[in-house]
Design a protein around this motif. Structure first.
Motif, PDB file in Angstrom:
ATOM      1  N   ASP A   1     -88.924 -13.398  27.262  1.00 43.62           N
ATOM      2  CA  ASP A   1     -89.575 -12.151  26.833  1.00 43.62           C
ATOM      3  C   ASP A   1     -89.903 -12.196  25.338  1.00 43.62           C
ATOM      4  OD1 ASP A   1     -89.420 -11.221  29.377  1.00 43.62           O
ATOM      5  OD2 ASP A   1     -87.579 -10.046  29.036  1.00 43.62           O
ATOM      6  N   ARG A   2     -88.994 -12.754  24.564  1.00 45.60           N
ATOM      7  CA  ARG A   2     -89.238 -12.849  23.110  1.00 45.60           C
ATOM      8  C   ARG A   2     -90.428 -13.758  22.820  1.00 45.60           C
ATOM      9  NH1 ARG A   2     -87.119 -16.255  19.090  1.00 45.60           N
ATOM     10  NH2 ARG A   2     -87.105 -15.281  17.008  1.00 45.60           N
ATOM     11  N   LEU A   3     -90.522 -14.872  23.516  1.00 47.86           N
ATOM     12  CA  LEU A   3     -91.653 -15.778  23.319  1.00 47.86           C
ATOM     13  C   LEU A   3     -92.967 -15.151  23.761  1.00 47.86           C
ATOM     14  CD1 LEU A   3     -90.071 -19.169  24.489  1.00 47.86           C
ATOM     15  CD2 LEU A   3     -90.497 -18.426  22.143  1.00 47.86           C
ATOM     16  N   LEU A   4     -92.884 -14.367  24.861  1.00 45.93           N
ATOM     17  CA  LEU A   4     -94.108 -13.711  25.335  1.00 45.93           C
ATOM     18  C   LEU A   4     -94.570 -12.641  24.356  1.00 45.93           C
ATOM     19  CD1 LEU A   4     -93.388 -13.435  29.162  1.00 45.93           C
ATOM     20  CD2 LEU A   4     -95.083 -14.873  28.047  1.00 45.93           C
ATOM     21  N   ARG A   5     -93.614 -11.939  23.712  1.00 44.39           N
ATOM     22  CA  ARG A   5     -94.000 -10.950  22.710  1.00 44.39           C
ATOM     23  C   ARG A   5     -94.683 -11.625  21.511  1.00 44.39           C
ATOM     24  NH1 ARG A   5     -88.971  -8.613  23.958  1.00 44.39           N
ATOM     25  NH2 ARG A   5     -88.038  -9.603  22.118  1.00 44.39           N
ATOM     26  N   ILE A   6     -94.116 -12.757  21.093  1.00 39.99           N
ATOM     27  CA  ILE A   6     -94.748 -13.506  19.994  1.00 39.99           C
ATOM     28  C   ILE A   6     -96.155 -13.943  20.380  1.00 39.99           C
ATOM     29  CG2 ILE A   6     -94.603 -15.607  18.594  1.00 39.99           C
ATOM     30  CD1 ILE A   6     -91.568 -15.388  18.761  1.00 39.99           C
ATOM     31  N   LEU A   7     -96.298 -14.415  21.612  1.00 38.00           N
ATOM     32  CA  LEU A   7     -97.604 -14.841  22.097  1.00 38.00           C
ATOM     33  C   LEU A   7     -98.583 -13.672  22.109  1.00 38.00           C
ATOM     34  CD1 LEU A   7     -99.431 -17.001  23.409  1.00 38.00           C
ATOM     35  CD2 LEU A   7     -98.508 -16.309  25.624  1.00 38.00           C
ATOM     36  N   ASN A   8     -98.136 -12.515  22.610  1.00 38.11           N
ATOM     37  CA  ASN A   8     -99.023 -11.352  22.703  1.00 38.11           C
ATOM     38  C   ASN A   8     -99.422 -10.843  21.313  1.00 38.11           C
ATOM     39  OD1 ASN A   8    -100.255  -9.131  24.377  1.00 38.11           O
ATOM     40  ND2 ASN A   8     -98.831  -7.922  23.124  1.00 38.11           N
ATOM     41  N   ASP A   9     -98.454 -10.818  20.387  1.00 39.26           N
ATOM     42  CA  ASP A   9     -98.775 -10.351  19.037  1.00 39.26           C
ATOM     43  C   ASP A   9     -99.818 -11.242  18.361  1.00 39.26           C
ATOM     44  OD1 ASP A   9     -96.987  -8.318  19.382  1.00 39.26           O
ATOM     45  OD2 ASP A   9     -95.352  -9.289  18.275  1.00 39.26           O
ATOM     46  N   ASN A  10     -99.681 -12.530  18.543  1.00 37.80           N
ATOM     47  CA  ASN A  10    -100.648 -13.436  17.912  1.00 37.80           C
ATOM     48  C   ASN A  10    -102.010 -13.388  18.599  1.00 37.80           C
ATOM     49  OD1 ASN A  10     -99.363 -15.338  15.682  1.00 37.80           O
ATOM     50  ND2 ASN A  10     -97.773 -14.955  17.230  1.00 37.80           N
ATOM     51  N   VAL A  11    -102.002 -13.154  19.917  1.00 35.93           N
ATOM     52  CA  VAL A  11    -103.283 -12.986  20.619  1.00 35.93           C
ATOM     53  C   VAL A  11    -104.001 -11.752  20.096  1.00 35.93           C
ATOM     54  CG1 VAL A  11    -104.336 -12.407  22.831  1.00 35.93           C
ATOM     55  CG2 VAL A  11    -102.669 -14.246  22.703  1.00 35.93           C
ATOM     56  N   LEU A  12    -103.263 -10.647  19.893  1.00 32.18           N
ATOM     57  CA  LEU A  12    -103.869  -9.435  19.356  1.00 32.18           C
ATOM     58  C   LEU A  12    -104.372  -9.657  17.933  1.00 32.18           C
ATOM     59  CD1 LEU A  12    -101.357  -6.717  20.664  1.00 32.18           C
ATOM     60  CD2 LEU A  12    -103.630  -7.277  21.562  1.00 32.18           C
TER      61      LEU A  12
ATOM     62  N   HIS B   1    -104.487 -13.112  29.158  1.00 37.08           N
ATOM     63  CA  HIS B   1    -104.305 -12.814  30.582  1.00 37.08           C
ATOM     64  C   HIS B   1    -103.156 -13.626  31.161  1.00 37.08           C
ATOM     65  CE1 HIS B   1    -105.365 -11.476  34.569  1.00 37.08           C
ATOM     66  NE2 HIS B   1    -105.497 -12.750  34.989  1.00 37.08           N
ATOM     67  N   ALA B   2    -103.065 -14.885  30.747  1.00 39.07           N
ATOM     68  CA  ALA B   2    -101.946 -15.710  31.247  1.00 39.07           C
ATOM     69  C   ALA B   2    -100.620 -15.158  30.755  1.00 39.07           C
ATOM     70  CB  ALA B   2    -102.144 -17.155  30.777  1.00 39.07           C
ATOM     71  N   GLY B   3    -100.584 -14.660  29.515  1.00 40.71           N
ATOM     72  CA  GLY B   3     -99.351 -14.070  29.017  1.00 40.71           C
ATOM     73  C   GLY B   3     -98.946 -12.834  29.809  1.00 40.71           C
ATOM     74  N   GLU B   4     -99.924 -12.018  30.206  1.00 40.10           N
ATOM     75  CA  GLU B   4     -99.618 -10.836  31.016  1.00 40.10           C
ATOM     76  C   GLU B   4     -99.038 -11.239  32.364  1.00 40.10           C
ATOM     77  OE1 GLU B   4     -99.693  -7.729  30.214  1.00 40.10           O
ATOM     78  OE2 GLU B   4    -100.488  -8.032  28.187  1.00 40.10           O
ATOM     79  N   LEU B   5     -99.585 -12.301  32.944  1.00 39.19           N
ATOM     80  CA  LEU B   5     -99.061 -12.758  34.229  1.00 39.19           C
ATOM     81  C   LEU B   5     -97.627 -13.290  34.085  1.00 39.19           C
ATOM     82  CD1 LEU B   5    -102.218 -14.577  35.681  1.00 39.19           C
ATOM     83  CD2 LEU B   5    -101.308 -12.333  36.313  1.00 39.19           C
ATOM     84  N   LEU B   6     -97.372 -14.015  32.995  1.00 38.03           N
ATOM     85  CA  LEU B   6     -96.020 -14.522  32.796  1.00 38.03           C
ATOM     86  C   LEU B   6     -95.019 -13.395  32.540  1.00 38.03           C
ATOM     87  CD1 LEU B   6     -96.738 -17.677  30.572  1.00 38.03           C
ATOM     88  CD2 LEU B   6     -95.974 -17.637  32.952  1.00 38.03           C
ATOM     89  N   ARG B   7     -95.475 -12.316  31.926  1.00 40.99           N
ATOM     90  CA  ARG B   7     -94.586 -11.198  31.634  1.00 40.99           C
ATOM     91  C   ARG B   7     -94.100 -10.537  32.919  1.00 40.99           C
ATOM     92  NH1 ARG B   7     -97.631  -8.919  28.429  1.00 40.99           N
ATOM     93  NH2 ARG B   7     -96.884  -9.897  26.504  1.00 40.99           N
ATOM     94  N   GLU B   8     -94.872 -10.631  33.972  1.00 36.24           N
ATOM     95  CA  GLU B   8     -94.465 -10.025  35.247  1.00 36.24           C
ATOM     96  C   GLU B   8     -93.268 -10.755  35.860  1.00 36.24           C
ATOM     97  OE1 GLU B   8     -97.836  -9.926  37.732  1.00 36.24           O
ATOM     98  OE2 GLU B   8     -98.977  -8.509  36.483  1.00 36.24           O
ATOM     99  N   GLU B   9     -93.101 -12.012  35.495  1.00 34.19           N
ATOM    100  CA  GLU B   9     -91.956 -12.774  36.002  1.00 34.19           C
ATOM    101  C   GLU B   9     -90.819 -12.697  34.971  1.00 34.19           C
ATOM    102  OE1 GLU B   9     -93.069 -16.712  36.896  1.00 34.19           O
ATOM    103  OE2 GLU B   9     -94.766 -16.172  38.195  1.00 34.19           O
ATOM    104  N   ARG B  10     -89.882 -11.844  35.196  1.00 29.76           N
ATOM    105  CA  ARG B  10     -88.785 -11.628  34.250  1.00 29.76           C
ATOM    106  C   ARG B  10     -87.765 -12.745  34.420  1.00 29.76           C
ATOM    107  NH1 ARG B  10     -89.194  -6.744  31.992  1.00 29.76           N
ATOM    108  NH2 ARG B  10     -87.033  -6.892  31.234  1.00 29.76           N
ATOM    109  N   ARG B  11     -87.757 -13.689  33.481  1.00 26.39           N
ATOM    110  CA  ARG B  11     -86.879 -14.850  33.579  1.00 26.39           C
ATOM    111  C   ARG B  11     -85.710 -14.800  32.600  1.00 26.39           C
ATOM    112  NH1 ARG B  11     -91.120 -19.913  34.139  1.00 26.39           N
ATOM    113  NH2 ARG B  11     -92.222 -19.136  35.991  1.00 26.39           N
ATOM    114  N   GLY B  12     -85.798 -13.939  31.585  1.00 28.49           N
ATOM    115  CA  GLY B  12     -84.689 -13.880  30.639  1.00 28.49           C
ATOM    116  C   GLY B  12     -85.159 -13.365  29.298  1.00 28.49           C
ATOM    117  N   GLU B  13     -84.186 -13.095  28.422  1.00 30.35           N
ATOM    118  CA  GLU B  13     -84.500 -12.514  27.124  1.00 30.35           C
ATOM    119  C   GLU B  13     -85.292 -13.480  26.243  1.00 30.35           C
ATOM    120  OE1 GLU B  13     -82.149 -10.600  23.284  1.00 30.35           O
ATOM    121  OE2 GLU B  13     -81.057 -11.189  25.107  1.00 30.35           O
TER     122      GLU B  13
END
Length: 535
Positions: A344-355, A329-341
């Motif tokens: 986004d790459r770190l958030l994708r890694i985080l989401n993949d490992n959470v899944l 859930h925290a990763g989803e909230l951080l994804r809403e704040e677009r801060r840079g490429e």
């Protein structure tokens, strides 16, 4: 000790019969001595007379009557024994009186009678017999002294003989007691041994492992029912080499001390067995052979592993899944704040490992659950077509990567949710190892209408499963992929077993080939081969 012997004493009729036989022989000898007199009978004054013939006849009749009663009317043992002893006392003292008293030496006959009666008699009766013999001898000797027939000094000899009566009775009774104790001990040990043999036989029969007792000649002397079922052995002794040649050769090598103590071989039905040899202390040099079903041992180990895992599932659900949901859930909230490429790459890694972690937790929880199957007749072609549509949409697959080949249309008896999970695990596993090209994964439906067996084949075009790990693919937590949990195939096989089906790994020249074999339910007519692609 006396009370114990009194409570455990049993009438020894057989010994009493032998005692009467001895008395019958003695009476016969007295009769012969009267019919054929000799110098020694004359010296003892045992001459033929009506008194002597009558006394001998009465003694023989009493002895025969005692023998008949002891053989055919075995009641009132003490009364019969006492009566026969009294007859001996009267007859022998009468003969002693005719043979000049105790100096004749006939008192030895009373010693024999007292000894025999003490061996078979009971308690204080043996002292009563000795007392009666003593009274009879002393009265007889005293009467002879009063009539001036015997030397007065002979009363001393009569006293010694009387003391011998008591000594003989007491010593014989002590010997009889010891014999009784030994007999009772032997009887109780025999009963205990019989009980132990029965218990050992029942334990061996109920053992889940096979047990063979093999002689030095290679013949199976005894075996339990489990060993009979494993090797197909007959009930009679048979040569081990005739039913398990490899096992017989391994046993011979072990006896020569150049073979291993354990030996793995295949049974007649193809099952894997393990034999363990052990020497016995038998004088015949027999060898114990223990047979273990390797498959059952492995299954038991898996059950123990799963039992331990089941105790962890509850804590895993609360201790891992809740924090994991918070992280996601925290990763989803951080994804809403677009801060840079980079973010986004770190958030994708985080989401993949959470899944990935969530999938691992789901698999572990699925192992811990014991869901009851609710089978229903499912049209296999329609069910698989719907599954492929859902799977392709979930995995974003290109058209034609996973295809369905319908060789026979049939209904399969299976729980809907269980079959969906089995196919999902098999197809996702096949897709992971495939080339992902057109037709990389195939689901083939084949029904055998003769025996009611229906099969769902899942085949991929990947590198296949190495021979070295084929027997381990269904073990929990075994995986050859870095992204796998090692539980998918295990769960699929358990779900198949719950529905009365099986999951097998078939031999294949290329790729992996899994077969789900179940029961046919209301078999439909076969239709021409049909190939569908997952869209």
């Amino acid at each position: 000790m006396t009370e114990w012997l009194s409570s455990t004493w049993e009438a020894n009729w057989r010994s009493f019969q032998y005692f009467n036989l001895y008395r019958l022989v003695l009476a016969a000898l007295f009769g012969l001595s009267l019919l054929f007199p000799n110098e020694w009978t004359a010296r003892l004054n045992l001459l033929p007379s009506w008194l002597m013939f009558g006394l001998t006849g009465v003694y023989m009749a009493a002895t025969i009557a005692g023998l008949v009663l002891a053989t055919h009317w075995q009641r009132h043992f003490n009364a019969q024994l006492s009566a026969q002893v009294m007859v001996d006392i009267v007859v022998v003292t009468t003969l002693m009186q005719q043979a000049r008293g105790v100096s004749s030496g006939l008192g030895v006959l009373l010693l024999v009678s007292l000894a025999a009666s003490s061996l078979v008699g009971r308690g204080r009766l043996v002292l009563f017999y000795a007392a009666m013999a003593t009274v009879a001898v002393l009265l007889m000797q005293s009467f002879g002294i009063l009539l001036e027939q015997y030397d007065p000094a002979s009363i001393v000899q009569a006293g010694f003989i009387s003391a011998g009566f008591f000594a003989t009775a007491i010593l014989a009774r002590l010997l009889g007691q010891r014999v009784m104790i030994n007999e009772d001990l032997a009887r109780r040990r025999g009963v205990a041994l019989d009980n132990q043999i029965l218990i050992s036989q029942r334990v061996v029969e109920r053992m889940q492992d096979g047990v063979l007792i093999v002689g030095q000649d290679g013949f199976i002397n005894r075996c339990n029912p489990v060993a009979q079922a494993m090797l197909g052995l007959p009930d009679a002794p048979a040569p081990l080499s005739g039913y398990a040649a490899a096992l017989a050769e391994a046993l011979r090598a072990w006896l020569r001390s150049d073979g291993a103590e354990r030996f793995d071989f295949s049974a007649n039905d193809g099952g894997a067995l393990r034999a363990r040899f052990e020497r016995t202390a038998s004088s015949d040099g027999e060898v114990l052979v223990f047979l273990e079903d390797v498959g059952r041992v492995r299954e038991r180990a898996q059950q123990m592993k799963l039992a331990s895992l089941g105790r962890l599932t509850a804590s895993i659900a609360h201790e891992i899944r809740n924090p994991l949901s918070a992280i996601g859930h925290a990763g989803e909230l951080l994804r809403e704040e677009r801060r840079g490429e980079m973010q986004d790459r770190l958030l994708r890694i985080l989401n993949d490992n959470v899944l990935r972690l969530d999938r691992i937790v789901k698999d572990i929880l699925e192992v811990g659950r014991q869901n009851q199957a609710e089978p229903e007749p499912l049209p296999a072609d329609e069910f698989c077509a719907g599954f492929l549509d859902q799977f392709a949409a979930s995995e974003n697959l290109a058209n034609g990567v996973v295809v369905l080949e319908v060789q026979d249309a049939f209904r399969i008896s299976f729980d809907r949710s269980h079959l969906h999970q089995v196919l999902w695990n098999l197809v996702s596993n096949a897709l992971r190892h495939s080339t992902r090209g057109p037709g990389a994964v195939r689901i083939v439906l084949h029904g055998s209408h003769a025996d009611g067996r229906v099969e769902l084949h899942v085949i991929d075009d990947g590198p296949g499963i190495p021979e070295t790990v084929r027997e381990q693919v269904f073990e929990p937590f075994f995986t050859t992929h870095t992204q796998g949990t090692g539980l998918g195939l295990f769960i699929a096989r358990e779900l198949c077993a719950t529905n009365g089906a099986s999951l097998e790994l078939a031999a294949s020249s290329r790729g992996a080939h899994f077969i789900v074999a179940g029961r046919n339910d209301t078999c439909l007519l076969p239709k021409p081969n049909d190939v569908r692609a997952a869209n």
